[in-house]
Design an enzyme around this catalytic site. Sequence first.
Site, mmCIF file in Angstrom:
data_model
loop_
_atom_site.group_PDB
_atom_site.id
_atom_site.type_symbol
_atom_site.label_atom_id
_atom_site.label_comp_id
_atom_site.label_asym_id
_atom_site.label_seq_id
_atom_site.Cartn_x
_atom_site.Cartn_y
_atom_site.Cartn_z
ATOM 1 C CB SER A 52 -0.633 0.016 1.134
ATOM 2 O OG SER A 52 -1.922 -1.499 1.309
HETATM 3 N N1 SAM Z 1 -0.870 -4.267 3.838
HETATM 4 C C1 SAM Z 1 -0.174 -4.615 2.567
HETATM 5 C C2 SAM Z 1 1.155 -4.130 2.855
HETATM 6 O O1 SAM Z 1 1.540 -3.102 3.409
HETATM 7 O O2 SAM Z 1 1.776 -4.644 1.440
HETATM 8 C C3 SAM Z 1 -0.849 -4.758 1.285
HETATM 9 C C4 SAM Z 1 -1.738 -5.220 1.272
HETATM 10 S S1 SAM Z 1 -2.522 -5.441 -0.118
HETATM 11 C C5 SAM Z 1 -3.029 -3.683 -1.134
HETATM 12 C C6 SAM Z 1 -3.866 -6.420 -0.250
HETATM 13 C C7 SAM Z 1 -2.986 -8.315 0.242
HETATM 14 O O3 SAM Z 1 -5.089 -8.716 0.722
HETATM 15 C C8 SAM Z 1 -3.004 -9.215 -0.295
HETATM 16 O O4 SAM Z 1 -2.076 -9.739 -0.481
HETATM 17 C C9 SAM Z 1 -4.791 -9.684 -0.756
HETATM 18 O O5 SAM Z 1 -3.741 -11.561 -0.851
HETATM 19 C C10 SAM Z 1 -5.099 -9.993 0.260
HETATM 20 N N2 SAM Z 1 -6.304 -10.581 0.679
HETATM 21 C C11 SAM Z 1 -7.149 -10.248 0.323
HETATM 22 N N3 SAM Z 1 -8.169 -11.007 0.517
HETATM 23 C C12 SAM Z 1 -7.793 -11.335 1.581
HETATM 24 C C13 SAM Z 1 -8.487 -12.342 2.380
HETATM 25 N N4 SAM Z 1 -9.852 -12.406 2.474
HETATM 26 N N5 SAM Z 1 -8.322 -13.016 3.707
HETATM 27 C C14 SAM Z 1 -6.362 -12.090 3.464
HETATM 28 N N6 SAM Z 1 -6.116 -11.845 3.057
HETATM 29 C C15 SAM Z 1 -6.572 -11.361 1.660
#
Ligand code: SAM
Length: 205
Positions: A52
């Site tokens: 992000s």
């Molecule tokens: N906070 C993270 C960082 O600092 O790198 C960025 C996160 S990225 C924008 C969103 C993440 O949410 C992705 O890695 C995706 O695989 C994960 N994701 C999506 N749906 C999910 C779920 N139901 N449970 C866990 N992770 C999930």
Amino acid sequence: MVEHQLRQRGISDERVLLAMERVPRELFVPEESRQYAYEDGALPIGHGQTISQPFIVATIGALLALDGHERVLDVGTGSGYQAAVLAELAREVVTIERVPELAEGARIALAKAGYDRVEVRIGDGSLGVPDRAPFSAIAVAAAAPTVPHALYSQLEEGGRLVVPRGSRWGQELVLVVRTPTGPQERGSVACRFVPLLGKGGFAST
Ligand code: SAM
């Protein structure tokens, strides 16, 4: 990054600014994009996902208003960067990611950066982590159509949840506080996250 992207844009919580200064973001981005680690945006981390934008990570941290004593759940580990920032702000962090390869990469990056207090789980984070609940705060780093009920129910009384709520194409970062009379909500900035896929999020097809 802290001065130009955060303080000048209205992030004033000194604990959050210090946390953002301390976490080495370059350890959480792929080697080929390290030169862009402190730029003002999200970056690809593989598997169609992103780390992000620093401003959004700081905004989530500020909305959670942590004082250092909390157990926090971070949903959507991705690179592990948000989890590291939360580890600077709270006592205990549990983070959950649905893509096993990303969870493994985050484990390695978190260990390299010295955040061994962060517990990384693999699974559907839209259902929370019931065996570690209740949480004082929950940060969701993926877009949800509604506030996932399981996450709200795993908050302690007075606990705070931040989630990007909206469509797959655009959302608002919403703060939800658990109160005895039900959820209290406050909107914050507009944002665009990848979707939260799972039972409490969007369908994966
Ligand atoms: N906070 C993270 C960082 O600092 O790198 C960025 C996160 S990225 C924008 C969103 C993440 O949410 C992705 O890695 C995706 O695989 C994960 N994701 C999506 N749906 C999910 C779920 N139901 N449970 C866990 N992770 C999930």
